[in-house]
Design a protein around this motif. Structure first.
Motif, short mmCIF file in Angstrom:
data_model
loop_
_atom_site.label_atom_id
_atom_site.label_comp_id
_atom_site.label_asym_id
_atom_site.label_seq_id
_atom_site.Cartn_x
_atom_site.Cartn_y
_atom_site.Cartn_z
N PRO A 198 54.24 38.51 42.43
CA PRO A 198 53.93 38.48 40.95
C PRO A 198 54.52 37.47 40.17
CG PRO A 198 55.40 40.15 41.46
CD PRO A 198 54.86 39.94 42.73
N CYS A 199 55.58 36.64 41.01
CA CYS A 199 55.64 35.53 40.33
C CYS A 199 54.85 34.26 40.50
CB CYS A 199 57.24 35.24 41.08
SG CYS A 199 58.65 36.31 40.91
N ALA A 200 54.08 34.56 41.50
CA ALA A 200 52.92 33.40 41.68
C ALA A 200 52.25 33.55 40.26
CB ALA A 200 52.29 33.68 42.58
N TRP A 201 52.02 34.47 39.38
CA TRP A 201 51.31 34.55 38.26
C TRP A 201 52.30 34.10 37.24
CZ3 TRP A 201 46.17 35.78 37.53
CH2 TRP A 201 45.60 36.50 38.43
N THR A 202 53.52 34.28 37.07
CA THR A 202 54.46 33.81 36.20
C THR A 202 54.52 32.34 36.13
OG1 THR A 202 55.98 35.73 36.51
CG2 THR A 202 56.88 33.76 35.23
N ILE A 203 54.29 31.51 37.36
CA ILE A 203 54.53 30.02 37.23
C ILE A 203 53.43 29.10 36.79
CG2 ILE A 203 55.90 30.16 39.12
CD1 ILE A 203 53.75 28.82 40.91
N LEU A 204 51.96 30.14 36.24
CA LEU A 204 50.98 29.70 35.82
C LEU A 204 51.18 29.38 34.14
CD1 LEU A 204 48.18 31.80 37.37
CD2 LEU A 204 49.13 29.61 38.11
N SER A 205 52.23 29.84 33.78
CA SER A 205 52.34 29.55 32.14
C SER A 205 53.92 29.12 31.83
CB SER A 205 51.90 30.92 31.49
OG SER A 205 52.49 30.93 30.08
N ASP A 206 54.03 28.68 30.90
CA ASP A 206 55.62 28.38 30.33
C ASP A 206 56.32 29.53 29.86
OD1 ASP A 206 55.17 25.72 30.94
OD2 ASP A 206 54.36 24.96 29.05
N GLU A 207 55.38 30.58 29.22
CA GLU A 207 55.94 31.71 28.83
C GLU A 207 56.29 32.79 29.88
OE1 GLU A 207 56.74 32.08 25.71
OE2 GLU A 207 56.18 29.92 25.37
N PRO A 208 57.11 33.80 29.60
CA PRO A 208 57.63 34.71 30.47
C PRO A 208 56.11 35.90 30.79
CG PRO A 208 59.30 34.61 28.81
CD PRO A 208 58.24 33.60 28.38
N THR A 209 56.34 36.34 31.79
CA THR A 209 55.36 37.28 32.36
C THR A 209 55.91 38.72 32.11
OG1 THR A 209 53.75 35.89 33.54
CG2 THR A 209 53.68 38.24 33.91
N VAL A 210 55.52 39.68 31.28
CA VAL A 210 56.21 41.00 31.25
C VAL A 210 54.73 42.12 31.15
CG1 VAL A 210 57.29 42.66 29.73
CG2 VAL A 210 57.82 39.99 29.41
N VAL A 211 55.27 42.81 32.41
CA VAL A 211 54.12 43.80 32.82
C VAL A 211 55.04 45.16 32.72
CG1 VAL A 211 52.69 44.93 34.44
CG2 VAL A 211 52.95 42.59 34.09
N ILE A 258 44.75 41.19 42.74
CA ILE A 258 44.28 39.95 42.38
C ILE A 258 45.59 38.91 42.90
CG2 ILE A 258 43.05 38.31 41.09
CD1 ILE A 258 42.29 40.63 39.47
N ALA A 259 45.14 37.86 43.66
CA ALA A 259 45.99 36.89 44.15
C ALA A 259 46.04 35.74 42.92
CB ALA A 259 45.84 36.19 45.37
N ALA A 260 47.03 35.27 42.61
CA ALA A 260 47.10 34.26 41.41
C ALA A 260 46.60 33.03 42.02
CB ALA A 260 48.70 33.97 41.08
N PRO A 261 45.77 32.41 41.09
CA PRO A 261 45.45 30.94 41.38
C PRO A 261 46.62 29.98 41.66
CG PRO A 261 45.00 31.40 39.18
CD PRO A 261 45.50 32.67 39.81
N PHE A 262 46.16 28.87 42.02
CA PHE A 262 47.13 27.56 42.33
C PHE A 262 47.25 27.05 40.81
CE2 PHE A 262 46.86 26.89 47.02
CZ PHE A 262 47.76 27.95 47.23
N PRO A 263 48.45 26.55 40.31
CA PRO A 263 48.33 25.86 39.34
C PRO A 263 47.74 24.34 39.52
CG PRO A 263 50.50 25.77 40.10
CD PRO A 263 49.61 26.73 41.02
N GLN A 264 47.36 23.69 38.29
CA GLN A 264 46.79 22.37 38.51
C GLN A 264 47.50 21.37 38.97
OE1 GLN A 264 44.82 21.63 34.71
NE2 GLN A 264 43.27 22.94 34.94
N ASP A 265 48.73 21.71 38.95
CA ASP A 265 50.04 20.56 39.37
C ASP A 265 50.42 21.00 40.71
OD1 ASP A 265 51.41 22.44 38.65
OD2 ASP A 265 52.88 21.44 37.62
#
Length: 356
Positions: A76-89, A2-9
């Motif tokens: 996977p980093c395209a998912w990480t920039i969607l949140s202020d919190e770290p992404t851990v998989v 699944i490709a990450a969506p674009f952030p609102q900004d």
């Protein structure tokens, strides 16, 4: 996958990323030391500083791998920039976002992905510091906090890099920063308008010409247009010019096809934006254009439209209130050119544009 969506900004984020002028830059020890430290601290084979551009992930520093770029859809980093919190998989193979991602399922297969966003003072997440491991393992709260702390150090280095570059370009930066912040707001709106315009059913040249006109007006240039290279022939296409622009200079620009020499002809294959803040000092400057008032110019590669190669060109003249090219001018020019380039590529392949 699944490709990450674009952030609102997204458009403001891309402009903020461009402000750092870090994409496609050479390796720097200050960043390489951080990825080396991260790999040692977390006992992992791979650590990366990645930035998320319009259609790609680009790595400023790589520890343990040589790759410097990958499609954004696979990042996977395209998912990480969607949140202020770290992404851990902990197990990428069990996560539906990455289970069939070729970046994560190569040889060896990636089990652990942990990434912390790089957040600018304006609040935009432009990239990540991430670590990867091929072994199944835990990544606890203390490790997450340490990763965030290292990401903050990366962002501090980026800010220092920007400040040093600004000090080299000009003195009295405080007043300039205030003007730049005000212009960034309108430039984000211009970039969004450019992206919308490129989705219209105009021809490639018509769309890029109209987009160039929007950009020229936004940066208050005196002339903006396209240099169109077709084989050994180059012609200038006017997109926008100030109403009181010297008619002799305008006529000379539009007779580019008949004019030998000059800077533009030597930039057909340029890969990065080329800025001239004092045209008269350039070794390939044309005396006639100096006499007719040309003061500064910029050439930004756009891409291919059929058999033609396009450059976005903009100029300031003796009658301009502004001189040279500010950080926000450069950010808008380069981000708009990348937007045009992506649209041209998608037109050529028939791929629909993604909306952000």
């Amino acid at each position: 996958m699944i490709a990450a969506p674009f952030p609102q900004d997204e458009y403001a984020r891309l402009l903020d990323l461009a402000r750092y002028d870090v994409l496609d830059s050479a390796p720097e020890g200050s960043f390489d030391r951080i990825t080396t430290l991260a790999a040692q601290l977390f006992n992992v084979p791979v650590a990366l500083i990645n930035f998320i551009d319009q259609d790609r992930q680009w790595s400023k520093s790589c520890y343990g791998v040589d790759a410097s770029a990958a499609p954004r859809a696979l990042s996977p980093c395209a998912w990480t920039i969607l949140s202020d919190e770290p992404t851990v998989v902990l197990d990428a193979g069990a996560d539906p976002r990455f289970s069939d991602n070729p970046l994560m399922n190569g040889d060896p297969r990636i089990h652990l992905y942990a990434g912390a966003p790089l957040t600018t003072p304006a609040g935009h997440r432009i990239g990540t510091l991430c670590v990867l491991d091929v072994r199944p393992r835990e990544f606890g709260a203390q490790e997450v906090q340490a990763l965030q702390d290292l990401a903050a150090i990366v962002q501090d280095e980026l800010e220092l890099r920007v400040r040093n570059a600004e000090l080299q370009r000009q003195v009295g930066a405080q007043a300039q920063v205030v003007r730049e912040l005000r212009r960034t707001v309108s430039h984000a709106q211009t970039l969004e308008a450019v992206a919308t315009l490129l989705d219209t059913p105009l021809t490639a040249e018509e769309a890029t010409r109209a987009a160039a006109g929007l950009v020229g007006q936004a940066i208050q240039a005196d002339w903006t247009g396209l240099a169109v290279f077709e084989g050994q022939v180059v012609r200038a296409v006017t997109a926008y010019h100030r109403p009181d622009l010297n008619p002799a200079l305008l006529a000379r620009i539009e007779r580019l096809e008949e004019t030998p020499g000059g800077v533009t002809r030597h930039l057909q294959s340029v890969q990065r934006a080329y800025y001239v803040d004092d045209y008269a000092l350039h070794p390939q400057a044309m005396p006639e254009m100096i006499q007719e008032g040309l003061m500064a110019a910029a050439w930004v590669p756009v891409g291919e439209a059929g058999s033609a190669r396009l450059l976005l060109v903009t100029m300031r003249t003796a009658g301009s209130r502004l001189s040279g090219w500010s950080a926000s001018d450069r950010a808008l020019l380069e981000t708009a050119a990348r937007t045009m380039r992506l649209a041209l590529t998608q037109r050529a392949t028939g791929e629909p544009r993604s909306s952000s």
